[in-house]
Design an enzyme around this catalytic site. Structure first.
Site, short mmCIF file in Angstrom:
data_model
loop_
_atom_site.label_atom_id
_atom_site.label_comp_id
_atom_site.label_asym_id
_atom_site.label_seq_id
_atom_site.Cartn_x
_atom_site.Cartn_y
_atom_site.Cartn_z
N ARG A 69 -9.40 -15.59 -34.98
CA ARG A 69 -8.21 -16.91 -34.55
C ARG A 69 -9.12 -17.94 -34.36
O ARG A 69 -9.85 -18.01 -33.46
CB ARG A 69 -7.43 -16.51 -33.29
CG ARG A 69 -6.54 -17.36 -33.05
CD ARG A 69 -5.41 -17.11 -31.98
NE ARG A 69 -4.58 -18.26 -31.58
CZ ARG A 69 -4.53 -18.54 -30.43
NH1 ARG A 69 -4.86 -17.99 -29.36
NH2 ARG A 69 -3.60 -19.73 -30.18
N HIS B 247 -4.00 -26.71 -30.70
CA HIS B 247 -4.44 -25.92 -29.31
C HIS B 247 -5.05 -27.11 -28.42
O HIS B 247 -6.17 -27.38 -28.26
CB HIS B 247 -5.80 -25.19 -29.53
CG HIS B 247 -5.78 -24.21 -28.67
ND1 HIS B 247 -5.77 -22.66 -28.67
CD2 HIS B 247 -6.32 -24.23 -27.25
CE1 HIS B 247 -6.26 -21.90 -27.77
NE2 HIS B 247 -6.44 -22.98 -26.61
N GLU C 206 0.43 -22.32 -26.33
CA GLU C 206 0.81 -22.31 -24.99
C GLU C 206 1.43 -23.73 -24.70
O GLU C 206 0.92 -24.39 -23.90
CB GLU C 206 -0.38 -22.31 -24.01
CG GLU C 206 -1.00 -20.84 -24.35
CD GLU C 206 -2.27 -20.54 -23.34
OE1 GLU C 206 -2.53 -21.38 -22.46
OE2 GLU C 206 -2.75 -19.23 -23.07
N ASN D 90 -0.24 -14.64 -25.31
CA ASN D 90 -1.29 -14.68 -24.51
C ASN D 90 -1.13 -14.04 -23.19
O ASN D 90 -0.18 -14.75 -22.25
CB ASN D 90 -1.64 -16.26 -24.47
CG ASN D 90 -2.10 -16.89 -25.34
OD1 ASN D 90 -2.06 -16.21 -26.55
ND2 ASN D 90 -2.51 -18.02 -25.78
N TYR E 252 -3.18 -13.03 -19.61
CA TYR E 252 -4.34 -12.76 -18.69
C TYR E 252 -4.12 -12.06 -17.44
O TYR E 252 -5.06 -11.46 -16.99
CB TYR E 252 -4.84 -14.26 -18.53
CG TYR E 252 -5.62 -14.72 -19.56
CD1 TYR E 252 -6.82 -14.48 -19.84
CD2 TYR E 252 -4.74 -15.40 -20.41
CE1 TYR E 252 -7.41 -15.18 -20.99
CE2 TYR E 252 -5.29 -16.29 -21.56
CZ TYR E 252 -6.70 -15.89 -21.89
OH TYR E 252 -7.36 -16.62 -23.04
N GLU F 111 -4.33 -13.73 -27.22
CA GLU F 111 -5.19 -14.11 -26.34
C GLU F 111 -5.23 -12.96 -25.19
O GLU F 111 -4.10 -12.66 -24.49
CB GLU F 111 -5.28 -15.50 -25.67
CG GLU F 111 -5.48 -16.39 -26.40
CD GLU F 111 -5.68 -17.53 -25.64
OE1 GLU F 111 -6.09 -17.84 -24.46
OE2 GLU F 111 -5.37 -18.94 -26.44
C1 BGC Z 1 -6.15 -21.05 -23.25
C2 BGC Z 1 -7.50 -21.11 -23.77
C3 BGC Z 1 -8.35 -20.89 -22.38
C4 BGC Z 1 -7.90 -19.63 -21.72
C5 BGC Z 1 -8.66 -19.18 -20.45
C6 BGC Z 1 -5.49 -19.97 -22.54
O1 BGC Z 1 -4.85 -20.74 -21.53
O2 BGC Z 1 -5.22 -20.86 -24.66
O3 BGC Z 1 -7.78 -22.17 -24.48
O4 BGC Z 1 -9.64 -20.93 -22.50
O5 BGC Z 1 -6.55 -19.34 -21.61
O6 BGC Z 1 -8.44 -20.09 -19.54
#
Ligand code: BGC
Length: 471
Positions: free
Chosen positions: A73, A118, A163, A307, A309, A375
């Site tokens: 990607r 992005h 995002e 995405n 995290y 992501e």
């Molecule tokens: C973004 C990335 C960023 C990652 C880690 C996401 O919000 O798309 O560009 O590096 O998180 O913070």
């Protein structure tokens, strides 16, 4: 365990890796401007050179092959292709660059997933109002058409905007991302920006659908970021309601219009209206409405791009007093569970099971869409650790959760993209935060790339599952 055609990928973004900020006719973007202002980015760093993937893209290809990825990607820099943001002038050198990268990927048997936007708006468009201006959506549509026309013979997976939440909130209310605007209050810049991004996305999807889909046979979506959220106290009605509100203001803000109703979640609109009324500002204007005369928003995603995290517990309250801002509208506070390890950056509590929960939620709330995890990653700060045991374990654990989501929960997950292929320019944190599967030595003029242990681990996982698939 994973479908035969499962996409095993890693991701990057143009501004974070390319460098060459003025090379060969590229126009400036809002991130160029932002980084060159004092005090914006950690250590006054910038992406002028970054990983220099503009010149070293073949090195990136080697990394991609070393991992055995099936997909990669990347994002296109709008200002590299169209320096003033419009199709009046096309930078052929920019076109040649992306042609080389795309052809190189395909020659190695790697399928590209391409993000059109992005975070890096051409500065020329910011000068005309940026994403607060309705016209930016129309210009985005022209840019998207240009990209479909130019690269769509080779790109089958498109992400329009990455995002929108982060662009809207961090860029226009918190001011910690470009363009660095801090505009809470009655004008509600973040809601307006989110609105124009949804309009831009929908226009581009309709353009693809009517002009390119039949011939190019690709799929288009937008990448939505969301944490997994749980009530702090599962038995407390107020916390349950706050969790719903918080989800509506993050995932729901962009997913609801596209997947469910063509409009914002009712929870979001009523919370904004109630708060506006209370603070003496007319409610409806702060969250814009979609016009019936424009292309419909509903149904404009061919898959769900997620995405993910981290996770949070949510409790009622936490609004910022008498200020009109998103925080006071949602009136929900986020709390970290002390049992979750925080690794690297302070916001990143590592909760692999949150991904499985979120995938289940998406299946139920959005009518079982095909999902690509676009992501997911783990950061490192401080002394460099090439033998990054924790990150290796993180990938093992997380991918196991994805497998369970597929097998036990029946979620239609089509692919997983680790963030990121390379250590790169981590926005306001500059180079102090490392997300790569490959370390990039920014002190070395050659910007050498070295695989982390987690990169080797990810390669092993991919090859194990690929072998399993062919049995
Ligand atoms: C973004 C990335 C960023 C990652 C880690 C996401 O919000 O798309 O560009 O590096 O998180 O913070």
């Amino acid at each position: 365990m994973f479908p035969r055609d499962f996409a095993w990928g890693a991701g990057t973004a143009a501004y974070q890796i390319e460098g060459g900020w003025q090379a060969d006719g590229k126009g400036p973007s809002i991130w160029d401007t932002f980084c060159h202002e004092k005090g914006r980015v950690f250590g006054e760093q910038n992406g002028d050179e970054a990983c220099n993937s503009y010149e070293l893209w073949e090195k990136d290809l080697e990394c991609i092959q070393q991992l055995g990825l099936t997909h990669y990607r990347l994002s296109l820099s709008w200002a590299r292709l169209l320096p003033d943001g419009t199709t009046r002038h096309v930078n052929q050198k920019g076109v040649q660059y992306y042609n080389k990268v795309l052809d190189g990927l395909l020659a190695c048997g790697v399928s590209p997933m391409v993000t059109l936007y992005h975070f890096d708006l051409p500065q020329a468009l910011q000068d005309q109002g940026g994403w607060k201006s309705a016209g930016t959506a129309t210009l985005f549509d022209s840019y998207a058409r240009f990209c479909f026309q130019t690269f769509g013979d080779r790109v089958k997976l498109w992400i329009t905007i990455n995002e929108p939440y982060v662009c809207a909130k961090l860029g226009h209310e918190d001011g910690i991302h470009a363009p660095g605007l801090k505009e809470p209050g009655a004008a509600a810049a973040a809601y307006l920006v989110g609105h124009n991004m949804l309009r831009a996305h929908a226009m581009a999807w309709h353009s693809y659908d009517s002009c390119y889909r039949t011939e190019q046979k690709g799929a288009v979506s937008l990448a939505i970021n969301s944490d997994w959220l749980e009530p702090l106290n599962a038995g407390r009605t107020e916390d349950i309601a706050a969790t719903e509100r918080q989800l509506a203001f993050t995932l729901g803000w962009f997913a609801w219009p596209v997947f469910v109703t063509g409009d914002y979640p009712e929870t979001m609109r009523s919370a904004i209206d109630a708060r506006s009324k209370k603070l003496g500002c007319s409610g409806s204007s702060r969250l814009p409405s979609f016009s019936k005369d424009e292309p419909a928003i509903l149904g404009t995603a061919d898959f769900f791009a997620l995405n993910y995290y981290t996770s949070r517990n949510v409790e009622a309250g936490g609004g910022c007093g008498e200020t009109l801002c998103m925080k006071s509208d949602r009136d929900a506070g986020e709390v970290l569970d002390p049992s979750w390890p925080v690794c690297g950056v302070s916001w990143l509590a590592v909760v692999p099971r949150g991904l499985r929960e979120l995938l289940k939620y998406i299946k139920d709330a959005f009518n079982n869409p095909a999902v690509y995890i676009t992501e997911n990653g783990f950061s490192q700060v401080g002394p460099l650790q090439i033998e990054d045991v924790q990150r290796s374990e993180f990938y093992q654990d997380t991918i196991l959760e994805v497998a369970k989501a597929i097998q036990e929960d029946g979620v239609n997950v089509r692919g997983y993209f680790a963030w990121s292929l390379l250590d790169n320019f981590e926005w306001a944190d500059g180079f102090s935060v490392r997300f790569g599967l490959f370390h990039v030595d920014f002190t070395d003029a050659r910007l050498s790339r070295t695989i982390y242990q987690s990169g080797r681990e990810y390669a092993k996982i991919i090859s194990r599952y690929k072998c399993g698939q062919s049995k």
